[in-house]
Motif scaffolding. Structure first.
Motif, PDB file in Angstrom:
ATOM      1  N   GLN A  10       0.491  -1.075  -0.231  1.00  0.00           N
ATOM      2  CA  GLN A  10      -0.011  -0.090  -0.027  1.00  0.00           C
ATOM      3  C   GLN A  10       0.855   1.064   0.332  1.00  0.00           C
ATOM      4  OE1 GLN A  10      -2.703   1.124  -0.998  1.00  0.00           O
ATOM      5  NE2 GLN A  10      -4.341   0.631   0.746  1.00  0.00           N
ATOM      6  N   VAL A  11       0.575   2.164  -0.806  1.00  0.00           N
ATOM      7  CA  VAL A  11       1.282   3.489  -0.758  1.00  0.00           C
ATOM      8  C   VAL A  11       0.357   4.280   0.491  1.00  0.00           C
ATOM      9  CG1 VAL A  11       1.548   5.415  -2.336  1.00  0.00           C
ATOM     10  CG2 VAL A  11       1.622   3.208  -2.977  1.00  0.00           C
ATOM     11  N   GLN A  12       1.396   5.120   1.332  1.00  0.00           N
ATOM     12  CA  GLN A  12       1.023   6.370   1.855  1.00  0.00           C
ATOM     13  C   GLN A  12       1.113   7.823   1.917  1.00  0.00           C
ATOM     14  OE1 GLN A  12       2.974   3.183   3.640  1.00  0.00           O
ATOM     15  NE2 GLN A  12       0.543   2.080   3.015  1.00  0.00           N
ATOM     16  N   LEU A  13       0.338   8.489   1.569  1.00  0.00           N
ATOM     17  CA  LEU A  13       0.142   9.759   1.267  1.00  0.00           C
ATOM     18  C   LEU A  13      -0.176  10.869   2.703  1.00  0.00           C
ATOM     19  CD1 LEU A  13      -1.981   9.796  -1.576  1.00  0.00           C
ATOM     20  CD2 LEU A  13       0.860   9.652  -1.674  1.00  0.00           C
ATOM     21  N   VAL A  14       1.236  11.908   2.793  1.00  0.00           N
ATOM     22  CA  VAL A  14       0.997  12.783   3.823  1.00  0.00           C
ATOM     23  C   VAL A  14       1.610  14.341   3.673  1.00  0.00           C
ATOM     24  CG1 VAL A  14       1.419  13.876   5.969  1.00  0.00           C
ATOM     25  CG2 VAL A  14       1.522  10.900   5.274  1.00  0.00           C
ATOM     26  N   GLU A  15      -0.286  15.229   3.346  1.00  0.00           N
ATOM     27  CA  GLU A  15       0.117  16.247   3.279  1.00  0.00           C
ATOM     28  C   GLU A  15       0.241  17.562   4.421  1.00  0.00           C
ATOM     29  OE1 GLU A  15      -4.068  14.939   0.993  1.00  0.00           O
ATOM     30  OE2 GLU A  15      -2.821  14.894   3.201  1.00  0.00           O
ATOM     31  N   SER A  16       1.380  18.276   3.409  1.00  0.00           N
ATOM     32  CA  SER A  16       2.148  19.459   4.612  1.00  0.00           C
ATOM     33  C   SER A  16       2.065  20.938   3.702  1.00  0.00           C
ATOM     34  CB  SER A  16       3.084  19.670   5.077  1.00  0.00           C
ATOM     35  OG  SER A  16       4.082  19.034   4.219  1.00  0.00           O
ATOM     36  N   GLY A  17       1.674  21.747   4.576  1.00  0.00           N
ATOM     37  CA  GLY A  17       1.634  23.353   3.914  1.00  0.00           C
ATOM     38  C   GLY A  17       0.898  24.504   3.406  1.00  0.00           C
ATOM     39  N   GLY A  18      -0.493  23.663   4.161  1.00  0.00           N
ATOM     40  CA  GLY A  18      -1.507  24.097   4.477  1.00  0.00           C
ATOM     41  C   GLY A  18      -1.462  25.415   5.277  1.00  0.00           C
ATOM     42  N   GLY A  19      -2.370  26.248   4.485  1.00  0.00           N
ATOM     43  CA  GLY A  19      -2.232  27.540   6.035  1.00  0.00           C
ATOM     44  C   GLY A  19      -3.351  28.787   5.652  1.00  0.00           C
TER      45      GLY A  19
END
Length: 132
Positions: free
Chosen positions: A1-10
């Motif tokens: 499986q692939v895991q995706l983690v977003e960041s950088g919002g604001g």
């Protein structure tokens, strides 16, 4: 499986810029394409931009094309969305998404109607708010 983690919002003012990041882990060799969707309040989730393993880039429409830039790092495990000239209507939860090749070991042993879950991966989303 692939895991995706977003960041950088604001939160940014109209006309400003923001860069989102999506870190992919797991069986990243199975990623056929990776990109960004967004869900604007009151609307359905929509594609923003995507890039394929062959480095072909697609932007949803002229609303984002020319303002947003999608890119991947040299290791192919991080994708970015650079957003420029932001508008209040860009306010949304932005989700990273990966289209996967059917390489999961359980794909063919699973019931046909359940196989779809092995063909894509979603991040948890990151909120972008653009103020007037």
């Amino acid at each position: 499986q692939v895991q995706l983690v977003e960041s950088g919002g604001g939160t940014v003012q109209a006309g400003g810029s923001l860069r989102l990041s999506c870190a992919a882990s797991g069986n990243t060799f199975s990623i056929n394409a990776i990109g960004w969707y967004r869900q604007i309040p009151g609307r359905q989730r929509e594609l923003v931009a995507a890039v394929s393993a062959e480095e072909e880039i697609h932007y949803a429409d002229s609303t984002v094309k020319g303002r947003f830039i999608i890119s991947r790092d040299s290791a192919q495990n991080t994708v970015y969305l650079e957003m420029n000239s932001l508008k209040p209507e860009d306010t949304a939860v932005y989700y990273c998404h990966a289209d996967l090749l059917p390489t999961h070991p359980d794909y063919y042993s699973s019931d046909y109607d359940d196989r779809h879950k092995y063909l894509e991966a979603w991040g948890q989303g990151t909120l972008v708010t653009v103020t007037s």
